[in-house]
Write a protein that holds these residues in place. Structure first.
Motif, PDB file in Angstrom:
ATOM      1  N   PHE A  47       0.817  -1.217   0.000  1.00 18.30           N
ATOM      2  CA  PHE A  47       0.000   0.000   0.000  1.00 18.30           C
ATOM      3  C   PHE A  47       0.850   1.267   0.000  1.00 18.30           C
ATOM      4  O   PHE A  47       0.676   2.148  -0.832  1.00 18.30           O
ATOM      5  CB  PHE A  47      -0.958   0.015   1.198  1.00 18.30           C
ATOM      6  N   GLU A  48       1.772   1.376   0.945  1.00 19.97           N
ATOM      7  CA  GLU A  48       2.558   2.605   1.077  1.00 19.97           C
ATOM      8  C   GLU A  48       3.409   2.882  -0.147  1.00 19.97           C
ATOM      9  O   GLU A  48       3.509   4.024  -0.595  1.00 19.97           O
ATOM     10  CB  GLU A  48       3.385   2.570   2.353  1.00 19.97           C
ATOM     11  N   SER A  49       4.034   1.857  -0.702  1.00 18.39           N
ATOM     12  CA  SER A  49       4.875   2.090  -1.881  1.00 18.39           C
ATOM     13  C   SER A  49       4.032   2.488  -3.087  1.00 18.39           C
ATOM     14  O   SER A  49       4.434   3.344  -3.890  1.00 18.39           O
ATOM     15  CB  SER A  49       5.747   0.879  -2.189  1.00 18.39           C
ATOM     16  N   LEU A  50       2.832   1.912  -3.223  1.00 17.72           N
ATOM     17  CA  LEU A  50       1.952   2.302  -4.332  1.00 17.72           C
ATOM     18  C   LEU A  50       1.410   3.720  -4.138  1.00 17.72           C
ATOM     19  O   LEU A  50       1.279   4.476  -5.106  1.00 17.72           O
ATOM     20  CB  LEU A  50       0.799   1.315  -4.489  1.00 17.72           C
ATOM     21  N   LEU A  51       1.138   4.092  -2.897  1.00 14.69           N
ATOM     22  CA  LEU A  51       0.673   5.451  -2.633  1.00 14.69           C
ATOM     23  C   LEU A  51       1.770   6.453  -2.969  1.00 14.69           C
ATOM     24  O   LEU A  51       1.506   7.477  -3.609  1.00 14.69           O
ATOM     25  CB  LEU A  51       0.235   5.593  -1.172  1.00 14.69           C
ATOM     26  N   ALA A  52       2.986   6.172  -2.573  1.00 16.97           N
ATOM     27  CA  ALA A  52       4.111   7.061  -2.898  1.00 16.97           C
ATOM     28  C   ALA A  52       4.285   7.154  -4.413  1.00 16.97           C
ATOM     29  O   ALA A  52       4.522   8.248  -4.956  1.00 16.97           O
ATOM     30  CB  ALA A  52       5.388   6.553  -2.237  1.00 16.97           C
ATOM     31  N   TYR A  53       4.171   6.035  -5.103  1.00 14.93           N
ATOM     32  CA  TYR A  53       4.265   5.987  -6.567  1.00 14.93           C
ATOM     33  C   TYR A  53       3.211   6.907  -7.179  1.00 14.93           C
ATOM     34  O   TYR A  53       3.513   7.725  -8.053  1.00 14.93           O
ATOM     35  CB  TYR A  53       4.065   4.534  -7.012  1.00 14.93           C
ATOM     36  N   ALA A  54       1.972   6.786  -6.701  1.00 15.28           N
ATOM     37  CA  ALA A  54       0.882   7.592  -7.255  1.00 15.28           C
ATOM     38  C   ALA A  54       1.049   9.069  -6.895  1.00 15.28           C
ATOM     39  O   ALA A  54       0.802   9.953  -7.736  1.00 15.28           O
ATOM     40  CB  ALA A  54      -0.462   7.068  -6.761  1.00 15.28           C
TER      41      ALA A  54
END
Length: 184
Positions: free
Chosen positions: A15-22
């Motif tokens: 979740f956190e890595s995808l949120l940072a990506y987005a």
């Protein structure tokens, strides 16, 4: 392990890595949250197709990339639509819509002084362009009741706003679009 348990584990781990990506790829942080939510929605729907744990992260990035592409295309479509609408408004109003503010306020104030049904009948017939029979269907009353209400409401509106409706196309003239000379 169930699909639900596996999904929860993949979600927690990514979740956190995808949120940072987005977040790095959108202008508004709310959009990033939407992108991540849509990414995990796709992952949930396609849980059976999700690769093993080590590859799931890369698969999620691929899903997020496609979701972002859709997000950007939708934003471009909204921008183009907004520009077309602004252009139409400029053409329709003939320039500065601010010059019509006093008239619009007068019409709105007069409408506010009418009863609910009279106001709704006027707005449905003049602003929405519905015929009395169509307005009757919307309101759940007979067409005859709408015609009677419409006649009374126009008369009350003229009393509140006055008979001087200005030149054709004037905002106050909206109340007389369908009125014939004999109705006045």
């Amino acid at each position: 392990m169930s699909y639900e348990d596996r999904f929860r584990r993949v979600y927690a781990a990514n979740f956190e890595s995808l949120l940072a990506y987005a977040l790095r790829r959108v202008e508004q942080s709310e959009d990033a949250a939407d992108v991540v939510a849509e990414t995990f929605l796709v992952a949930w729907r396609r849980a059976r197709e999700m690769p093993p744990d080590d590859e799931a992260r890369l698969w999620l990035y691929g899903v997020a990339r496609r979701v972002l592409a859709n997000h950007h295309r939708a934003g471009q479509r909204r921008g183009r639509l907004g520009e077309r609408l602004r252009l139409r408004l400029r053409v329709a109003t003939g320039g500065d819509p601010g010059s019509e503010v006093p008239e619009r306020l007068a019409v709105r104030a007069a409408l506010a002084r009418l009863g609910d049904l009279d106001r709704e009948v006027l707005m449905l017939t003049f602003w929405e362009g519905l015929e009395p029979r169509e307005a009757a269907a919307v309101l759940g009353v007979s067409a005859a009741a709408v015609r009677t209400r419409l006649s009374r409401a126009r008369s009350r509106m003229r009393d509140l706003v006055g008979d001087d409706l200005g030149p054709p196309g004037h905002v106050l003239d909206v109340m007389a679009l369908h009125a014939t000379e004999e109705d006045r």
